[in-house]
Scaffold this active site. Structure first.
Site, PDB file in Angstrom:
ATOM      1  N   LYS B 168       0.872  -1.179   0.000  1.00  0.00           N
ATOM      2  CA  LYS B 168       0.000   0.000   0.000  1.00  0.00           C
ATOM      3  C   LYS B 168       0.904   1.222   0.000  1.00  0.00           C
ATOM      4  O   LYS B 168       2.040   1.184   0.487  1.00  0.00           O
ATOM      5  CB  LYS B 168      -0.943   0.018   1.195  1.00  0.00           C
ATOM      6  CG  LYS B 168      -0.336   0.192   2.558  1.00  0.00           C
ATOM      7  CD  LYS B 168       0.136   1.535   2.992  1.00  0.00           C
ATOM      8  CE  LYS B 168      -0.896   2.610   2.767  1.00  0.00           C
ATOM      9  NZ  LYS B 168      -0.344   3.946   3.241  1.00  0.00           N
ATOM     10  N   THR B 179       6.901   5.519   1.023  1.00  0.00           N
ATOM     11  CA  THR B 179       6.050   5.334   2.195  1.00  0.00           C
ATOM     12  C   THR B 179       5.070   4.263   1.962  1.00  0.00           C
ATOM     13  O   THR B 179       4.136   4.437   1.190  1.00  0.00           O
ATOM     14  CB  THR B 179       5.205   6.536   2.499  1.00  0.00           C
ATOM     15  OG1 THR B 179       6.076   7.561   2.803  1.00  0.00           O
ATOM     16  CG2 THR B 179       4.324   6.247   3.685  1.00  0.00           C
ATOM     17  N   GLU B 259      -1.088   9.754  -5.196  1.00  0.00           N
ATOM     18  CA  GLU B 259      -2.166  10.725  -4.948  1.00  0.00           C
ATOM     19  C   GLU B 259      -2.205  11.850  -5.971  1.00  0.00           C
ATOM     20  O   GLU B 259      -1.268  12.646  -6.085  1.00  0.00           O
ATOM     21  CB  GLU B 259      -1.970  11.358  -3.567  1.00  0.00           C
ATOM     22  CG  GLU B 259      -2.327  10.426  -2.436  1.00  0.00           C
ATOM     23  CD  GLU B 259      -1.963  11.007  -1.070  1.00  0.00           C
ATOM     24  OE1 GLU B 259      -1.290  12.042  -1.021  1.00  0.00           O
ATOM     25  OE2 GLU B 259      -2.362  10.408  -0.065  1.00  0.00           O
ATOM     26  N   ASN B 378      -3.909  16.382  -0.248  1.00  0.00           N
ATOM     27  CA  ASN B 378      -3.033  16.506   0.907  1.00  0.00           C
ATOM     28  C   ASN B 378      -3.335  17.719   1.777  1.00  0.00           C
ATOM     29  O   ASN B 378      -2.728  17.900   2.824  1.00  0.00           O
ATOM     30  CB  ASN B 378      -1.579  16.490   0.457  1.00  0.00           C
ATOM     31  CG  ASN B 378      -1.184  15.086   0.072  1.00  0.00           C
ATOM     32  OD1 ASN B 378      -1.206  14.199   0.909  1.00  0.00           O
ATOM     33  ND2 ASN B 378      -0.906  14.872  -1.199  1.00  0.00           N
TER      34      ASN B 378
END
Lengths: 383, 383
Positions: B168, B179, B259, B378
């Site tokens: 993920k 990350t 994202e 974000n």
């Protein structure tokens, strides 16, 4: 009045047709003496623009008579032809003013990787020389703007002498030196060595601590000219303090006008082992896109602050860090502190204080939030 | 099937109520042996989450029986209470499975700086243990998603053995380690030392070369479990190659789902003096917000590439760099090359090739463009 507030200086701005917008785009600042001292600092980017290469050489003897600046084109990444264009510009200015080309500093700003339209630059030299005036500072400050929304000027007056400056810069703002052109003038009686030390001290704590977007330019130049026309002497500390005051004001104006920003953020690191480490830690936070996007969203996301701090090599215990945002201690001993809902992020100015509990040094680095507008302006760049 | 494609493994995903969305949020992967080898790599962020601190210890003897993962909360910057929560989670899993708590790896992902709701985690341990199945990989892969829009899974089959993995990660994607949480399983017969070397080699050229947004997480964990259940032995090179293939696929999937991104950008540096310098130069470009915003705007702004390259200490002559974007040589010898209008930036995948003319080393780092959507996601983060 900025660059013409000190005695012994004339300046001008004019429209040479470099910008599609039709705004003014060339400026000239002339030091009429009696002294012609100069100091300058330049970008530390190894890919430096032709005018930077030229101007390093021009100021190396501590003397300069004039600074010619253009917006609408950076003349960076333009090879030998770009350097010839800068050289030719300096020669033209020198011929027009009756000085040596090696005493002409040249600065350019705008798009990288395009050749300057030299016939327009040549016309611009004539136009600015004709327009030179002892009250020409505003026109000059306006002519060096690119994506700036307002001209940046500052003046400080001392007993019988003054320091004034103008700057441009709204993007590609990162140290060493924020991306910018800046001309500072003074009529104090001093010498080239004092001037050089004053400028380096001033920029180290001002322009070098602005980091709007982490991107270092190819063209950054800060030039300080001294005419001695006031006839007043001042000691090195006084000169340094006045120059620093002007640079600090201009640096703050750059942050306030950064492309697309909705918040100006001061990241202050306290109790660091050394000032360098304080700067390193502050810088890691000012370069965190996630932290900057959170501030845009008015989210006091201190977890992203700690995540950024943790990427540095500075001395600290990762379990004892405190973070306050606009006065609310949201993180205590690297863990949950006061309620983050208490933080008011409506004001444009945001202050993040990070306490490392590792020593006595402190430093503040300024940045901006990361906004939709920043992305928009920089995905459709045009000068 | 990913983590249950190799023999000897069961997995499950379940909904413990950690996410406001009501999506599944806890996962369990169990190694039924006969071998119980483990290798792992973790974030190099000094501010590390409680589960990272715990799991470093858990894998240090080369043995692990299970990995418990939760989304909906990172358990980072949560102090002593956070570590106790992780410890308690491991104890519960161990009791449920009948193994030692020190053989349970724990991974968490989500918002930093919030405590986990432990009663829900405790329920989650029971739910996942009950649901364990030899075809549970898809459920597990789905349960670890945060802002991911799709689960990431990969499997490679060899003669009689296989390697599978799930990951993920969609933001805070930067090395060391993007990350992410990642679990890789294999049924090959090997030993803990070989496994460790294979994982380090694999991550160095895959996850460590993804840099979506320059932000390093507090929770990154990649765990590799080996059951030996195939009964087939393979040499170290074969194991390394298969693990690398799985990691490369997962890393590419992370970039593709980052994202808000609209372009996946491979920055390839050629002819560097060393591989480390090639990575340094590539990384400087992948971290340039201005370059990334330009690509979002379909602008092949090679000047911003050179401006980023110039900030590094790598060996090169600043006047002889070449840059190609999607096959068009837009920059030649650090100056204007072919017409930038020839570059087609409509496709999602973008390839930037930088030739330093300084040696024989090469490296590629992947990133994404900087978009309005990235800023939006974000500035309004919620898991």
């Amino acid at each position: 009045m900025s660059v013409t507030s000190a005695q012994g200086f004339r300046a001008a701005g004019a429209t040479a047709g470099l910008k599609a917008s039709g705004s003014s785009d060339v400026a000239l600042v002339v030091n009429d003496g009696p002294d012609h001292h100069v100091a300058a600092v330049f970008t530390s980017n190894r890919v430096e623009a032709a005018p930077v290469t030229w101007s390093r050489q021009a100021v190396s003897d501590g003397r300069a008579d004039a600074v010619f600046l253009n917006s609408g084109g950076a003349n960076a990444c333009t090879g030998a032809r770009g350097f010839q264009d800068t050289h030719r510009t300096a020669e033209l200015v020198a011929t027009t003013l009756g000085c040596s080309a090696l005493d002409v500093v040249v600065c350019s700003t705008g798009l990288i990787g395009e050749f300057l339209p030299m016939e327009r630059i040549e016309a611009g030299v004539g136009l600015t020389a004709e327009a030179l005036a002892t009250d020409g500072a505003d026109d000059a400050a306006r002519a060096i703007m690119t994506t700036d929304s307002v001209p940046k000027q500052a003046t400080v007056s001392r007993d019988g002498w003054s320091v004034g400056g103008m700057a441009k810069g709204a993007g590609m703002l990162a140290p060493g030196l924020a991306t910018m052109l800046c001309v500072v003038t003074t009529d104090v009686v001093t010498d080239a060595a004092t001037l050089d030390a004053a400028l380096r001290t001033a920029t180290a704590s001002t322009f070098d601590r602005v980091d709007s977007d982490g991107c270092m330019s190819t063209n950054d130049t800060v030039v300080l000219l001294a005419s001695g026309a006031s006839g007043v002497q001042a000691d090195a500390d006084e000169v340094t303090a006045a120059v620093t005051e002007v640079c600090a004001s201009l640096a703050r104006q750059l942050v306030a006008d950064a492309e697309g920003a909705s918040h100006d953020i001061a990241v202050e690191v306290r109790s660091a082992a050394t000032e360098l480490e304080a700067v390193e830690v502050a810088r890691s936070v000012t370069r965190s896109n996630l932290f900057k996007a959170a501030i845009f969203g008015k989210d006091p996301n201190w977890g992203r602050v700690l995540a950024a701090v943790g990427t540095t090599d500075a001395a600290f215990d990762p379990t004892t860090i405190d973070v306050a945002v606009n006065g609310v201690q949201v993180c205590r001993s690297s863990s949950v502190g006061d309620d983050r809902d208490l933080v008011d992020l409506e004001p444009r100015e945001v202050r993040v204080v990070i306490d490392l509990h590792a020593g006595d040094a402190t430093a503040t680095v300024w940045t901006n939030d990361l906004t939709h507008e920043y992305v928009h302006e920089n995905s459709a760049y045009s000068t």
